[in-house]
Design an enzyme around this catalytic site. Structure first.
Site, PDB file in Angstrom:
ATOM      1  N   ASP A 193      10.088 -14.778  28.922  1.00 13.15           N
ATOM      2  CA  ASP A 193      10.916 -15.987  28.977  1.00 13.15           C
ATOM      3  C   ASP A 193      10.727 -16.695  30.318  1.00 13.15           C
ATOM      4  OD1 ASP A 193      11.980 -15.471  26.458  1.00 13.15           O
ATOM      5  OD2 ASP A 193      13.618 -14.259  27.288  1.00 13.15           O
ATOM      6  N   HIS A 212       4.573 -16.968  26.325  1.00 11.33           N
ATOM      7  CA  HIS A 212       5.969 -17.321  26.041  1.00 11.33           C
ATOM      8  C   HIS A 212       6.542 -16.553  24.849  1.00 11.33           C
ATOM      9  CE1 HIS A 212       9.433 -19.516  27.034  1.00 11.33           C
ATOM     10  NE2 HIS A 212       8.888 -20.691  27.277  1.00 11.33           N
TER      11      HIS A 212
END
Length: 433
Positions: free
Chosen positions: A409, A405
């Site tokens: 995204d 992450h």
């Protein structure tokens, strides 16, 4: 009589130390020149140490699992003559032959290398890691006919295994993988019927299993994972695959993997953030132009990741051939260090045991890993050319993704999965261009 001190040689690639994986000698053993001494594991490969002299072993450096620095004494050998009090000839190192099984769909099509043929070491071996038993179907009764190929029956006979005691992980037909699971579960305790009581045991985590533990812990500790799962209708793809296999001639059999890899490679130029490495210490993301695709493979020792170089430049048949080649090289212990490192994105598949969904751990320093799951048949609503809906039996497969992450995204992962879904559900798009 003199003493020859065998020091751990410079194995190369900047290696400063190596772990003792297994000893082939013990104190008091006689060893011949070029005889095997020990297997040493580095970050890159397992290396076999050979004796440059003949003599009697009088000292060894430690036990399996101990880490030895390059240049330190590994074995002391009593020899005829003066020994090496002043100088020592350069010791030799040879790549160890390892028995590895790659977990790929339809891997049974590749002729298996016989397991458990390696000579036992002279000293008492370390306990072997026992994988958890696989949830599989009940074994057929003693009166039932066991479905198995002649090769599987011969191997079971050679190993002294009663096929009635082996359970099938798929459709009731026993395969080599079922024998491997049976052997692994019963390692060290003899062959026992299902449900037999087993004694507790302590297993030292060494060698490849320790490397896996360290890498997985580092990945989960340093990478904020997130998972995304999408459902794919693979009915048309499976029909296409069957048609291509009917006319394949002497070409390798196509599994699901070459189609999935081709689709992934088509999409990665649009999603370069997925085909990347993240150096968190330097704060640099490297996005790769080529796709060096890792195939997570389960072996008796643990997980390994053979790499298909420049996967984006290979067609379906070439990908199938390369998967087969890497599988065979792994089984023969012939896979090179360069074939087990350098992947830019990884696919992990458990084939028919893939489950409904998975949350795979990212192969650090990569930023994404993709996991196809088991294909199941399910009634689905489908529309015909007029737009009317009807219920049909369709083949459905979930594909799971885990992403870093810090680099990827959620929108990127979801968009990639939806574009991948379009390709997989319309296989003509995979084959075009």
């Amino acid at each position: 009589m003199g003493r020859y001190t065998f020091t751990l040689p410079d194995i190369g690639e900047g290696i400063a130390e190596a772990e003792i994986v297994a000893w082939h000698v013990k104190v008091g053993d006689t060893v011949e020149e070029d005889g095997r001494l020990a297997d040493m594991m580095t970050d890159k490969a397992t290396v076999e140490m050979e004796s440059p002299v003949s003599g009697v072993v009088v000292e060894v450096a430690g036990e399996a699992g101990d880490v030895i620095a390059i240049g330190s004494a590994l074995v002391v050998i009593e020899v005829e003559g003066a020994g090496n009090e002043t100088a020592a000839p350069a010791p030799k190192a040879a790549v160890v032959e390892e028995r590895i099984e790659v977990e790929t769909p339809d891997a049974g099509d590749v002729e298996r290398v016989e397991a458990a043929t390696r000579p036992a070491p002279a000293r008492e071996p370390e306990p072997q890691i026992r994988p958890e038993p696989v949830e599989v179907r009940e074994a057929p009764s003693a009166s039932a006919k066991v479905l198995a190929s002649p090769a599987v029956r011969k191997r079971a006979k050679d190993l002294g295994i009663d096929l009635v005691e082996v359970r099938s992980a798929e459709d009731g037909r026993l395969r080599h993988a079922d024998l491997d699971a049976f052997l692994a579960y019963n390692a060290g305790g003899g062959f026992q019927p299902a449900g037999g009581k087993r004694a507790d045991e302590q297993v030292r985590v060494i060698g490849l299993r320790r490397r896996i533990a360290e890498n997985m812990a580092a990945s989960k500790r340093n990478i904020p994972h997130f998972a995304y799962v999408e459902e794919f209708d693979v009915t048309a793809l499976e029909e296409t695959r069957a048609q291509l296999n009917e006319g394949r001639g002497d070409r390798p059999k196509l599994t699901m993997l070459p189609f999935l890899i081709t689709a992934i490679c088509k999409l990665l130029p649009k999603y370069p953030m997925l085909n990347a490495h993240y150096d968190d210490e330097a704060g640099v993301v490297t996005r790769y132009g080529s796709v060096h695709l890792g195939i997570a493979a389960q072996t008796p020792a643990g997980l390994m990741v053979p790499v298909i170089r420049d996967a984006q430049g290979r067609n379906l048949w070439q990908l199938a051939a390369e998967i087969t080649r890497l599988a065979q090289a792994a089984r023969d212990g012939a896979a090179k260090s360069s074939e087990l490192s350098g992947s830019t994105i990884t696919v992990t598949s458990l084939g028919p045991m893939g489950g409904v969904a998975t949350t795979p751990v990212i192969n650090r320093p990569e930023v994404a890993i993709i996991g196809p799951n088991r294909i199941v048949e399910r009634p689905m609503f489908v529309k015909d050319a007029t737009g009317a809906e009807r219920i049909e039996k369709r083949k459905i497969m979930n594909i799971s993704m885990s992403c870093d992450h810090r680099v990827v995204d959620g929108w990127d992962a979801a968009s990639f999965a939806q574009d991948l879904k379009k390709l997989i559900e319309a296989p003509a798009l995979i084959l075009a261009g």
